[in-house]
Design a protein around this motif. Structure first.
Motif, PDB file in Angstrom:
ATOM      1  N   PRO A 425     -72.136  23.333  70.675  1.00 19.75           N
ATOM      2  CA  PRO A 425     -70.884  23.264  71.442  1.00 19.75           C
ATOM      3  C   PRO A 425     -70.768  21.948  72.208  1.00 19.75           C
ATOM      4  N   SER A 426     -69.535  21.509  72.410  1.00 15.02           N
ATOM      5  CA  SER A 426     -69.289  20.311  73.216  1.00 15.02           C
ATOM      6  C   SER A 426     -69.466  20.674  74.693  1.00 15.02           C
ATOM      7  N   MET A 427     -69.455  19.648  75.529  1.00 13.05           N
ATOM      8  CA  MET A 427     -69.688  19.920  76.950  1.00 13.05           C
ATOM      9  C   MET A 427     -68.513  20.674  77.567  1.00 13.05           C
ATOM     10  N   ASP A 428     -67.291  20.400  77.143  1.00  8.22           N
ATOM     11  CA  ASP A 428     -66.153  21.201  77.627  1.00  8.22           C
ATOM     12  C   ASP A 428     -66.311  22.657  77.207  1.00  8.22           C
ATOM     13  N   ASP A 429     -66.742  22.867  75.966  1.00  6.10           N
ATOM     14  CA  ASP A 429     -66.940  24.240  75.482  1.00  6.10           C
ATOM     15  C   ASP A 429     -67.848  25.025  76.425  1.00  6.10           C
ATOM     16  N   LEU A 430     -68.877  24.347  76.908  1.00  3.68           N
ATOM     17  CA  LEU A 430     -69.898  25.057  77.685  1.00  3.68           C
ATOM     18  C   LEU A 430     -69.592  25.090  79.184  1.00  3.68           C
ATOM     19  N   TYR A 431     -69.064  23.981  79.701  1.00  7.24           N
ATOM     20  CA  TYR A 431     -69.086  23.834  81.162  1.00  7.24           C
ATOM     21  C   TYR A 431     -67.722  23.742  81.829  1.00  7.24           C
ATOM     22  N   TYR A 432     -66.645  23.541  81.080  1.00  9.68           N
ATOM     23  CA  TYR A 432     -65.351  23.285  81.704  1.00  9.68           C
ATOM     24  C   TYR A 432     -64.943  24.461  82.597  1.00  9.68           C
ATOM     25  N   LYS A 433     -64.481  24.123  83.793  1.00 10.01           N
ATOM     26  CA  LYS A 433     -64.030  25.170  84.713  1.00 10.01           C
ATOM     27  C   LYS A 433     -62.546  25.019  84.984  1.00 10.01           C
ATOM     28  N   PRO A 434     -61.767  26.060  84.822  1.00 11.24           N
ATOM     29  CA  PRO A 434     -62.222  27.374  84.398  1.00 11.24           C
ATOM     30  C   PRO A 434     -62.240  27.497  82.879  1.00 11.24           C
ATOM     31  N   GLY A 435     -63.017  28.412  82.401  1.00 15.05           N
ATOM     32  CA  GLY A 435     -62.960  28.771  80.993  1.00 15.05           C
ATOM     33  C   GLY A 435     -64.244  28.531  80.225  1.00 15.05           C
ATOM     34  N   GLY A 436     -64.988  27.443  80.562  1.00 16.36           N
ATOM     35  CA  GLY A 436     -66.186  27.107  79.797  1.00 16.36           C
ATOM     36  C   GLY A 436     -67.126  28.296  79.647  1.00 16.36           C
ATOM     37  N   ASN A 437     -67.774  28.370  78.500  1.00 17.94           N
ATOM     38  CA  ASN A 437     -68.577  29.552  78.187  1.00 17.94           C
ATOM     39  C   ASN A 437     -70.021  29.123  77.877  1.00 17.94           C
ATOM     40  N   PRO A 438     -70.908  29.216  78.864  1.00 20.02           N
ATOM     41  CA  PRO A 438     -72.298  28.767  78.649  1.00 20.02           C
ATOM     42  C   PRO A 438     -73.044  29.591  77.605  1.00 20.02           C
ATOM     43  N   ALA A 439     -72.501  30.731  77.236  1.00 21.77           N
ATOM     44  CA  ALA A 439     -73.194  31.596  76.274  1.00 21.77           C
ATOM     45  C   ALA A 439     -72.830  31.282  74.826  1.00 21.77           C
ATOM     46  N   LEU A 440     -72.058  30.235  74.615  1.00 24.52           N
ATOM     47  CA  LEU A 440     -71.660  29.911  73.235  1.00 24.52           C
ATOM     48  C   LEU A 440     -72.864  29.585  72.364  1.00 24.52           C
TER      49      LEU A 440
END
Lengths: 658, 363
Positions: A425-440
Motif C-alpha cells: 500500500p502507498s502511504m496515503d493508503d495506510l496513514y491518511y487522516k481521515p480514512g487511512g487504513n493501517p490494516a491494509l
C-alpha cells in the motif's frame, strides 16, 4: 522534431532488433521501446500524449496539463511502476505518476514493460512498468537547439537544449517552458440551451530544467549525474455543470519537484557493477479558495512535502557465455508531510517516514542456441512488513531465423512468462487522516504471458509485428470508497481478472528515391472484470468491466516523407468506457462513447551551412470532434500549433540532435 | 487505412446528438428521488416513482430538459407550492422544477448571489422567502422562491478561520429556525425569521450534528455523527449522539450515545411528528416520549454474505400515509436501490434509481 525522420526510425528498429534477439538479459521480456523518433516528435507533448498515441496503455486524462495516469492491461494507475534513470518516481503518497508532468523531450528512451516483465526492474508493477532514461551524447561536439511553439488558446512552448559530447565527457542542458490560458470554447451540451462556453480555470504554467553529465573512462567506468527540476502551476478546469463564476474562485495546483540521480557503472570481461544513488524532493499545494464573502476563504488548502533518498547496487556475472547471474539490492527512504490548512480541516493528515527495501537475484540460461530461460526471485519490505517472495519465470525460443532473397532476413521468436507479484500500500493508503487504513494488505497478482514476435527485413522495406496474450488475476485490490461520514477509506476489496491480447506493428517502406513511408500501429483487447464477492444482494458489479477501462484501444501513426517534407497522421481510439461499476447504459452518464482522435502535422526542414531549421504545423483534433474522456470534462476542439526549430551548426557538430 | 480511420472518426463523433424534451404526462402523487451521483462527476440525477403503479422513471431532469444535466452532487430536494427545489451542492445552483413536467421553471446560480457557494438545504419561511444553507459559506442565503431572485444573506457569525462556517438542515418552531452546523462543528444556530439574523446558538458535547427533526411538542431532535477517529489528531470520538432540545428554552433535555460503526445517521419523523425514524446502520423507530432508542431495530438493513450491511444513505416518510422510503447506495458507483415500507415496516416494493440516492420529496 525529427528531421530527417526516416533515418532515425531505421535506427530505432535496429535497437529493438538487438534487444529482442540477442540479449540474454531480456529473455522472455515483453517490452516496447520508444526512442527519440517518437519521444521528440513534438515539443508540446508530455509522456501522457506519447503513451496515448504510441502504446496500448490507457491514459486517463481530461486535457493538456491535467492529471494524467497510465494503466497497463486494465489495472489501476498505481499498478504502473515508473522509473527515471533507474529511480522509482511513483508518488509515495498515492503510488501513481502524473505523466502530464513529464515532458517527452526530457526522455531519450522509454521502455514499456508489460506484466511479469516489469519484475526485471522492480516489484509492484501488477500492470507493468515504464522505464524512462536520458542518454549521453558522446562524440557529438557542441549542439544547440531552440524550438518556439505558438498555438491556439494562447499556448506557447519554448524548448532550449545545449549539448556537448566529447570522447569522455557528455553534458546536456535542457529547458522547457510551456504556458497557456487553455480557455478553449466548447458547446456545453450539459446545460439548458447548449450555450457556447469557455473552459474555465484550465490555465497552466510549467517550467522544467534538466542537466545531465557523463564521464566515461575505460579504466574507471562511467560516471553519470542527472538532475531535473520542475515547477508547475495549473488551474483545475471547472466542470461543465458548474454554475459558479471562475473569477470568484481559485482552484489550482502548485508543484515543485527536484529529482537527481548519480550512478557509476563498470564493465569487466565477465562481470559488471553498477551503483546508483538518488534524491527526490516534491512539494505540492492544492488551493481551492474563494473571495466571495469579501475575505478569502480557504475551502481546501492542502500542502504536501515529500523527500526520497535512494541507493541501489547491481552486479552481473557471466560465468559462461550462456549464463548470466544478477544480484540487485536497493533501499529507499520516503518521508511525507501532508497537511490541510483550510479552516474546514483540523489536524495534519500525516507526517511520517517509511523505509523500503528490495533484493533480487536472477539467473538467465541459454541451453541451446535460440532457447533461453530466465528466473527472478525478488523480496520486498516496507517498514517492518515483508511481502512474500516474488517469483517470475521467463522463456524464449527462436522459431525461425533465415535469410530471404535480396539480402533480406526473417526472424520469429516465441516468449512466455509467469509471475506472482505484490504491490504494497502507498502511504496515503495506510496513514491518511481521515480514512487511512493501517490494516491494509499488499495487493497480490498472478500473471501469465505468451507471445510471438516476427520481423522481416528487406532492403526496401521492413516489418515488425508482435502479438501477445495475457491472463492476470489480482486479489486484495485496494479500493477507496466513500463512507457514510463523507470521507473516503481504502480496503482490500476487489478481485479482478484481466485478460486479452496486444498487437504491435511497425513497418517502413522506401517507395522511391526521395519517398519514404512508415506506419506504427498498436491494438489491445483488454477485458478487465470485477470478480469480487458481491458486497450485498443489490451489488450488480460482479462480472462487469472496471470503471473507465476501455476493452479496446488502438492507435496508428503514419509518416510520409518526401525530400525535406514530412507529413504525419495520428489516429487514437478508445472504445466505450463505463462510469459505473455495474456498467449501466440506461443513464446517459453511464458510459462514455468511443473516443477517436485525429491529428495531422506537416514539417519542412531547411539545411543551410550555418544553421539547420524546421517549420512545423500541427492540427490536433482535425475533425473538430466534440468529446469528453472523463465525465463533465469537455475537451478542446480543433486546435493548431506552429513550431520553429533552429539548430546552429558548428564545425564539431557531427549530426543533428535527435 | 487513413481514409477509413477518418470516416470512422467522423461517423462516431462523441458530440451529443440533439435530445428532444420528453413529456411525462399525468404523473400523479408520486415521489421525487434525488440521486447525489459522484463528487466531481456531474452525474447527479432525479428519479420519479409512482406508488400506485409502482413504475419508476429515472433521469427525468435530463429527459424533460432536452439533455441538460442536473449537475454535480445533488444535496437536497424539497417541494413547495407545486415546485420542486433542488440544491446542487458542487454545481452552485438551485433548480426550480415544475413537479408535473420536471421542466425547469427557474434557477438561482451562485453568481446571482453575494455569498452562496455550495448550497445544501432549502427552508421555506413563507411563499416569498426561503433560506439556503451552505457547506462553505458563512452566510445563509435568502431568496424569493416565486421569482428565484436573490434577496439577501444572513451572516452566521461563525468565523471561517475558526473552522465553523458550514450550515445544514433547518427546522422551524414559531419564529425560530434551527440550523445545524455539521462540518467540523458542534453547534446549532437559532435564526429569528422576523429579523433574518442569527440570535442564538446551542453548543453540543458531540461533534458534527448531522440531522434534525422537530416533533409536535416543540422538541428538536438532533443526531450527531461524532466526527471521526482514525488515530492521532482525531476529530471527535466517532460516537454518534442523539439529543433532544427544547425549542423554547434551548436546553438539552436528553442525550444518549448510539452505535459507533461507520454509520450514516439520519432522522425523519412520521406525518404527525410523534415517531422518530433513525438510520444508524439499521433503522430504528422511537416514540418522541421514549427515554431512549429501542435496542432492536425497526427494520434491519439487509446483509451481504460477509455480514456487511447495506449502505443506507437516505430516508424519507410519505406525509400522506407514513410509508417509509429507504435508500441503499450499494457501492456508491452504481445505481442505488430504494426500499418502500409501510408505516409498520412491511416491505412493499424495491426499485433501482440513480447513483447514491439520498433524498425524497413527496408530491
Amino acid at each position: 522534431m525529427p528531421p530527417p525522420a526516416f533515418a532515425q526510425e531505421t535506427q530505432t528498429l535496429e535497437e529493438v532488433q538487438v534487444s529482442a534477439f540477442r540479449r540474454l538479459r531480456d529473455t522472455g521480456v515483453q517490452q516496447v521501446t520508444l526512442d527519440t523518433t517518437v519521444l521528440h516528435r513534438n515539443v508540446a507533448l508530455s509522456m501522457s500524449e506519447i503513451l496515448t498515441q504510441h502504446s496500448t496503455l490507457f491514459v486517463k486524462t481530461y486535457g493538456r496539463a491535467t492529471e494524467s495516469t497510465a494503466e497497463f492491461r486494465g489495472t489501476s494507475p498505481s499498478h504502473t511502476q515508473v522509473l527515471w534513470n533507474g529511480m522509482k518516481i511513483n508518488s509515495p503518497m498515492l503510488g501513481t505518476v502524473d505523466f502530464s508532468n513529464i515532458p517527452a523531450y526530457f526522455v531519450d528512451k522509454a521502455n514499456l514493460l508489460y506484466g511479469a516483465s516489469s519484475l526485471t526492474l522492480t516489484g509492484g508493477g501488477l500492470g507493468g512498468a515504464v522505464d524512462m532514461s536520458t542518454l549521453p551524447q558522446f562524440n557529438q561536439g557542441c549542439l544547440l537547439q531552440y524550438i518556439q511553439g505558438v498555438g491556439s488558446f494562447k499556448t506557447y512552448d519554448q524548448y532550449l537544449r545545449f549539448t556537448y559530447g566529447g570522447e569522455r565527457w557528455s553534458s546536456s542542458t535542457r529547458a522547457v517552458y510551456s504556458t497557456s490560458a487553455n480557455d478553449f470554447k466548447y458547446t456545453n451540451y450539459d446545460k439548458i440551451g447548449r450555450p457556447r462556453e469557455r473552459n474555465k480555470s484550465g490555465y497552466f504554467d510549467d517550467v522544467h530544467v534538466m542537466q545531465d553529465l557523463y564521464y566515461n573512462s575505460p579504466q574507471k567506468g562511467r560516471f553519470a549525474l542527472m538532475a531535473w527540476y520542475s515547477y508547475s502551476l495549473r488551474g483545475l478546469p471547472f466542470l461543465s455543470v458548474d454554475y459558479k463564476n471562475d473569477t470568484d474562485f481559485r482552484n489550482e495546483h502548485l508543484q515543485n519537484t527536484l529529482r537527481a540521480v548519480s550512478s557509476w557503472d563498470k564493465t569487466f570481461e565477465r562481470w559488471s557493477l553498477s551503483v546508483k544513488g538518488g534524491y527526490a524532493y516534491g512539494d505540492m499545494d492544492y488551493d481551492y479558495s474563494t473571495t466571495r464573502s469579501g475575505t478569502q476563504t480557504n475551502i481546501t488548502k492542502s500542502q504536501t512535502h515529500s523527500q526520497q533518498g535512494y541507493v541501489q547496487a547491481n552486479a552481473d556475472w557471466m560465468p559462461r557465455d550462456n549464463w548470466l547471474l544478477t544480484a540487485n539490492a536497493s533501499a529507499c527512504y520516503n518521508h511525507v508531510n501532508s497537511k490541510d490548512r483550510s479552516p474546514f480541516h483540523i489536524g495534519n493528515n500525516y507526517n511520517l517516514g517509511r523505509m523500503e527495501y528490495t533484493m533480487s537475484i536472477s539467473a538467465k540460461w541459454r541451453p541451446y542456441k535460440g532457447l533461453s530461460f530466465s528466473t527472478i526471485l525478488r523480496e520486498e519490505c516496507y517498514k517492518r512488513n515483508f511481502v512474500p517472495v516474488i517469483p517470475a519465470l521467463f522463456a524464449e525460443y527462436a522459431l525461425a531465423s533465415r535469410p530471404l532473397k535480396k539480402s533480406g532476413t526473417f526472424r520469429s521468436l516465441f516468449k512466455a512468462s509467469v509471475a506472482r507479484n505484490y504491490r504494497y500500500p502507498s502511504m496515503d493508503d495506510l496513514y491518511y487522516k481521515p480514512g487511512g487504513n493501517p490494516a491494509l494488505r499488499p495487493e497480490k497478482g498472478v500473471t501469465y504471458d505468451g507471445g510471438i514476435e516476427c520481423r522481416v527485413q528487406q532492403k526496401a522495406y521492413s516489418v515488425k509485428a508482435n502479438l501477445s496474450a495475457f491472463d492476470s488475476y489480482i486479489t486484495d485490490w485496494i479500493l477507496w470508497t466513500p463512507n457514510a461520514k463523507g470521507y473516503w477509506q481504502p480496503s482490500n476489496l476487489k478481485k479482478v481478472h484481466s485478460y486479452g491480447m496486444e498487437l504491435t506493428l511497425t513497418s517502413e517502406v522506401r517507395i522511391k528515391r526521395d519517398w519514404r513511408f512508415s506506419v506504427m500501429g498498436n491494438y489491445a483487447y483488454t477485458p478487465s472484470v470485477n470478480k469480487s464477492d458481491r458486497q450485498t444482494v443489490n451489488d450488480a458489479s460482479y462480472g462487469k468491466q472496471l470503471v473507465y477501462v476501455p476493452r479496446h484501444t488502438a492507435n496508428f501513426l503514419g509518416t510520409l516523407s518526401w525530400k525535406t517534407w514530412t507529413l504525419q497522421y495520428q489516429w487514437v481510439f478508445y472504445s466505450e468506457r463505463f462510469t459505473t461499476t455495474s456498467n449501466e447504459v440506461s443513464y446517459i452518464t453511464g458510459r462514455l462513447k468511443p473516443y477517436y482522435m485525429n491529428n495531422v502535422s506537416l514539417e519542412k526542414t531547411f539545411q543551410w551551412r550555418k544553421v539547420h531549421a524546421s517549420l512545423k504545423g500541427v492540427v490536433n483534433n482535425i475533425l473538430g470532434l466534440e468529446y469528453v474522456t472523463v465525465l463533465s470534462r469537455p475537451m478542446a476542439g480543433r486546435n493548431v500549433e506552429f513550431f520553429l526549430e533552429i539548430r546552429p551548426q558548428w564545425k564539431k557538430s557531427v549530426s543533428p540532435l535527435p | 487505412m487513413l481514409l477509413a480511420a477518418l470516416v470512422l472518426s467522423a461517423a462516431c463523433s462523441d458530440s451529443e446528438s440533439g435530445m428532444e424534451p420528453e413529456e411525462f404526462g399525468e404523473l400523479g402523487r408520486g415521489v421525487i428521488i434525488l440521486c447525489e451521483g459522484n463528487f466531481n462527476a456531474g452525474n447527479s440525477t432525479l428519479s420519479y416513482y409512482n406508488p400506485e403503479t409502482r413504475e419508476v422513471e429515472n433521469g427525468v431532469f435530463r429527459r424533460a430538459n432536452g439533455g441538460a444535466r442536473l449537475g454535480d452532487t445533488g444535496q437536497s430536494v424539497s417541494i413547495h407550492d407545486g415546485v420542486a427545489y433542488v440544491a446542487m451542492e458542487n454545481s452552485g445552483v438551485i433548480w426550480a422544477l415544475d413537479t408535473a413536467t420536471f421542466k425547469v421553471k427557474g434557477k438561482l446560480e451562485a453568481g446571482d448571489t453575494e455569498h452562496m457557494i455550495n448550497p445544501r438545504y432549502i427552508h421555506f419561511v413563507s411563499d416569498g422567502k426561503a433560506y439556503v444553507t451552505d457547506l462553505y459559506s458563512p452566510y445563509i442565503t435568502v431568496f424569493n422562491p416565486k421569482t428565484m431572485q436573490y434577496v439577501g444573506s444572513i451572516p452566521t457569525r461563525q468565523e471561517a478561520s475558526g473552522g465553523y462556517a458550514s450550515t445544514e438542515e433547518m427546522h422551524r418552531w414559531g419564529n425560530r429556525v434551527f440550523v445545524n452546523c455539521w462540518s467540523y462543528s458542534n453547534k446549532i444556530l437559532v435564526v429569528d425569521i422576523t429579523k433574518d439574523e442569527v440570535t442564538d446558538e446551542i453548543v453540543l458535547d458531540s461533534w458534527q450534528p448531522k440531522s434534525m427533526v422537530m416533533d409536535r411538542r416543540g422538541k428538536l431532535w438532533v443526531v450527531t455523527d461524532g466526527g471521526y477517529s482514525t488515530g492521532e489528531d482525531a476529530f471527535g470520538d466517532n460516537v454518534p449522539h442523539l439529543y433532544r432540545i427544547d425549542a423554547e428554552t434551548l436546553e438539552v433535555e436528553q442525550d444518549q450515545t448510539l452505535d459507533v460503526d461507520e454509520a450514516n445517521v439520519q432522522l425523519v419523523v412520521n406525518p404527525d411528528s410523534t415517531w422518530l425514524y433513525l438510520i444508524n446502520n439499521d433503522i430504528y423507530r422511537m416514540s418522541i416520549t421514549a427515554p431512549h432508542v429501542p435496542v432492536r431495530p425497526f427494520i434491519e438493513a439487509e446483509r451481504g454474505a460477509d455480514g456487511r450491511r447495506h449502505y443506507l444513505y437516505g430516508i424519507g416518510v410519505n406525509p400522506r400515509n407514513g410509508e417509509l422510503y429507504v435508500a441503499d447506495a450499494v457501492d456508491y458507483r452504481q445505481s442505488g436501490v430504494v426500499y418502500r415500507y409501510t408505516a409498520e415496516g412491511v416491505l412493499v416494493d424495491k426499485f433501482r434509481v440513480g447513483i447514491t440516492p439520498n433524498g425524497f420529496a413527496f408530491q
